[in-house]
Design a protein around this motif. Structure first.
Motif, PDB file in Angstrom:
ATOM      1  N   GLN A  99      19.841  55.264 -17.412  1.00  0.00           N
ATOM      2  CA  GLN A  99      20.410  54.999 -18.724  1.00  0.00           C
ATOM      3  C   GLN A  99      21.261  53.746 -18.645  1.00  0.00           C
ATOM      4  N   SER A 100      21.140  52.902 -19.657  1.00  0.00           N
ATOM      5  CA  SER A 100      21.925  51.678 -19.673  1.00  0.00           C
ATOM      6  C   SER A 100      22.155  51.225 -21.107  1.00  0.00           C
ATOM      7  N   SER A 101      23.139  50.370 -21.259  1.00  0.00           N
ATOM      8  CA  SER A 101      23.436  49.737 -22.544  1.00  0.00           C
ATOM      9  C   SER A 101      23.666  48.266 -22.291  1.00  0.00           C
ATOM     10  N   ALA A 102      23.276  47.463 -23.258  1.00  0.00           N
ATOM     11  CA  ALA A 102      23.463  46.019 -23.136  1.00  0.00           C
ATOM     12  C   ALA A 102      23.700  45.433 -24.519  1.00  0.00           C
ATOM     13  N   LEU A 103      24.267  44.263 -24.513  1.00  0.00           N
ATOM     14  CA  LEU A 103      24.537  43.512 -25.738  1.00  0.00           C
ATOM     15  C   LEU A 103      23.836  42.172 -25.603  1.00  0.00           C
ATOM     16  N   MET A 104      23.143  41.755 -26.650  1.00  0.00           N
ATOM     17  CA  MET A 104      22.520  40.425 -26.666  1.00  0.00           C
ATOM     18  C   MET A 104      23.165  39.624 -27.789  1.00  0.00           C
ATOM     19  N   VAL A 105      23.583  38.417 -27.471  1.00  0.00           N
ATOM     20  CA  VAL A 105      24.166  37.510 -28.454  1.00  0.00           C
ATOM     21  C   VAL A 105      23.204  36.347 -28.622  1.00  0.00           C
ATOM     22  N   ILE A 106      22.784  36.112 -29.844  1.00  0.00           N
ATOM     23  CA  ILE A 106      21.842  35.043 -30.135  1.00  0.00           C
ATOM     24  C   ILE A 106      22.611  33.927 -30.826  1.00  0.00           C
ATOM     25  N   LEU A 107      22.676  32.772 -30.180  1.00  0.00           N
ATOM     26  CA  LEU A 107      23.361  31.633 -30.783  1.00  0.00           C
ATOM     27  C   LEU A 107      22.367  30.860 -31.651  1.00  0.00           C
ATOM     28  N   THR A 108      22.881  30.183 -32.649  1.00  0.00           N
ATOM     29  CA  THR A 108      22.054  29.444 -33.597  1.00  0.00           C
ATOM     30  C   THR A 108      21.169  28.454 -32.856  1.00  0.00           C
ATOM     31  N   PRO A 109      19.869  28.437 -33.185  1.00  0.00           N
ATOM     32  CA  PRO A 109      18.951  27.534 -32.482  1.00  0.00           C
ATOM     33  C   PRO A 109      19.155  26.076 -32.878  1.00  0.00           C
ATOM     34  N   SER A 110      18.700  25.202 -32.001  1.00  0.00           N
ATOM     35  CA  SER A 110      18.711  23.767 -32.288  1.00  0.00           C
ATOM     36  C   SER A 110      17.577  23.457 -33.262  1.00  0.00           C
ATOM     37  N   ALA A 111      17.485  22.224 -33.665  1.00  0.00           N
ATOM     38  CA  ALA A 111      16.423  21.799 -34.589  1.00  0.00           C
ATOM     39  C   ALA A 111      15.034  22.039 -33.994  1.00  0.00           C
ATOM     40  N   ALA A 143      33.131  34.844 -25.067  1.00  0.00           N
ATOM     41  CA  ALA A 143      34.370  34.307 -24.493  1.00  0.00           C
ATOM     42  C   ALA A 143      34.250  33.892 -23.024  1.00  0.00           C
ATOM     43  N   PRO A 144      33.678  34.729 -22.116  1.00  0.00           N
ATOM     44  CA  PRO A 144      33.640  34.335 -20.705  1.00  0.00           C
ATOM     45  C   PRO A 144      32.856  33.048 -20.435  1.00  0.00           C
ATOM     46  N   LEU A 145      31.911  32.732 -21.316  1.00  0.00           N
ATOM     47  CA  LEU A 145      31.086  31.538 -21.116  1.00  0.00           C
ATOM     48  C   LEU A 145      31.554  30.359 -21.957  1.00  0.00           C
ATOM     49  N   GLY A 146      32.627  30.562 -22.734  1.00  0.00           N
ATOM     50  CA  GLY A 146      33.212  29.473 -23.497  1.00  0.00           C
ATOM     51  C   GLY A 146      32.434  29.030 -24.718  1.00  0.00           C
ATOM     52  N   HIS A 147      31.582  29.900 -25.269  1.00  0.00           N
ATOM     53  CA  HIS A 147      30.814  29.526 -26.464  1.00  0.00           C
ATOM     54  C   HIS A 147      31.646  29.716 -27.722  1.00  0.00           C
ATOM     55  N   ASP A 148      31.498  28.808 -28.646  1.00  0.00           N
ATOM     56  CA  ASP A 148      32.191  28.870 -29.932  1.00  0.00           C
ATOM     57  C   ASP A 148      31.583  30.006 -30.755  1.00  0.00           C
ATOM     58  N   PRO A 149      32.384  31.001 -31.156  1.00  0.00           N
ATOM     59  CA  PRO A 149      31.853  32.126 -31.935  1.00  0.00           C
ATOM     60  C   PRO A 149      31.224  31.715 -33.272  1.00  0.00           C
ATOM     61  N   SER A 150      31.556  30.535 -33.779  1.00  0.00           N
ATOM     62  CA  SER A 150      30.951  30.103 -35.045  1.00  0.00           C
ATOM     63  C   SER A 150      29.471  29.758 -34.873  1.00  0.00           C
ATOM     64  N   HIS A 151      28.994  29.683 -33.624  1.00  0.00           N
ATOM     65  CA  HIS A 151      27.583  29.388 -33.364  1.00  0.00           C
ATOM     66  C   HIS A 151      26.728  30.644 -33.210  1.00  0.00           C
ATOM     67  N   ILE A 152      27.345  31.830 -33.348  1.00  0.00           N
ATOM     68  CA  ILE A 152      26.594  33.086 -33.238  1.00  0.00           C
ATOM     69  C   ILE A 152      25.708  33.237 -34.473  1.00  0.00           C
ATOM     70  N   ALA A 153      24.409  33.506 -34.250  1.00  0.00           N
ATOM     71  CA  ALA A 153      23.482  33.761 -35.354  1.00  0.00           C
ATOM     72  C   ALA A 153      23.416  35.259 -35.654  1.00  0.00           C
ATOM     73  N   CYS A 154      23.370  36.085 -34.599  1.00  0.00           N
ATOM     74  CA  CYS A 154      23.291  37.540 -34.736  1.00  0.00           C
ATOM     75  C   CYS A 154      23.311  38.134 -33.332  1.00  0.00           C
ATOM     76  N   GLY A 155      23.091  39.434 -33.248  1.00  0.00           N
ATOM     77  CA  GLY A 155      23.046  40.075 -31.940  1.00  0.00           C
ATOM     78  C   GLY A 155      22.372  41.429 -32.005  1.00  0.00           C
ATOM     79  N   LEU A 156      22.227  42.021 -30.835  1.00  0.00           N
ATOM     80  CA  LEU A 156      21.629  43.345 -30.710  1.00  0.00           C
ATOM     81  C   LEU A 156      22.450  44.174 -29.735  1.00  0.00           C
ATOM     82  N   ARG A 157      22.567  45.460 -30.011  1.00  0.00           N
ATOM     83  CA  ARG A 157      23.106  46.424 -29.050  1.00  0.00           C
ATOM     84  C   ARG A 157      21.931  47.309 -28.665  1.00  0.00           C
TER      85      ARG A 157
END
Length: 172
Positions: A81-93, A52-66
């Motif tokens: 100690q730390s926690s992070a979230l990675m969102v991987i958007l669908t790759p281009s051709a 949301a903060p970066l304005g990406h369309d959620p339908s382009h999410i491929a997967c993610g990691l916590r």
């Protein structure tokens, strides 16, 4: 291997041995980390929220990691100690895609590509960029390198060897 399968293979409990070299200061430091990495499907609400903060369309999410990290640097008494979230958007051709990293209130956007079974993540910083490469020697042993550049000068380089300790790669 497609991008979702590659990120699925990262899931599990890992023990990491790291050596970091400060190239400008000619010093090195070793450390260890316990990593707990959870694979998240594209429909996960936390992934949608991170876009949301970066304005990406959620339908382009491929997967993610916590990712939960518990680290100890040699010679230091305090654990990190730390926690992070990675969102991987669908790759281009061409196989390249956008990767979003969220930790606390910080949200960074970088890019990724997988070539010859090696994942490369490039993340711009205020003063340069971080390039990280990750590959598997076998399903339970992976290697990771990173280089921090300030301008065009490499300042910090690190190497990690990581052993899977549990929570094996999910079967699909």
């Amino acid at each position: 291997m497609d991008i979702v399968n590659f990120f699925e293979s990262l899931a599990g409990k890992w023990f990491s041995q790291r050596t970091t070299h400060n190239l400008a200061g000619q010093s090195s430091q070793a450390g260890q980390s316990n990593l707990l990495i959870e694979f998240l499907p594209a429909s996960d609400g936390d992934l949608v929220q991170a876009c949301a903060p970066l304005g990406h369309d959620p339908s382009h999410i491929a997967c993610g990691l916590r990712i939960h990290q518990d680290s100890q640097l040699d010679g230091e008494t305090k654990k990190i100690q730390s926690s992070a979230l990675m969102v991987i958007l669908t790759p281009s051709a061409s196989g390249e895609g956008v990767l979003i990293q969220a930790a606390g209130s910080a949200v960074l956007q970088g890019s990724y590509r997988v070539e010859a079974e090696v994942l490369t993540i490039t993340t711009p910083t205020e003063t340069g960029q971080v390039e990280e490469r990750l590959w598997f020697v076998n399903p339970n042993l992976r290697m990771r390198t990173s280089v921090v550049k300030v301008g065009d000068t490499e300042q910090i380089a690190s190497f990690c060897s990581e052993i899977r300790m549990g929570l094996a790669k999910p079967t699909t």
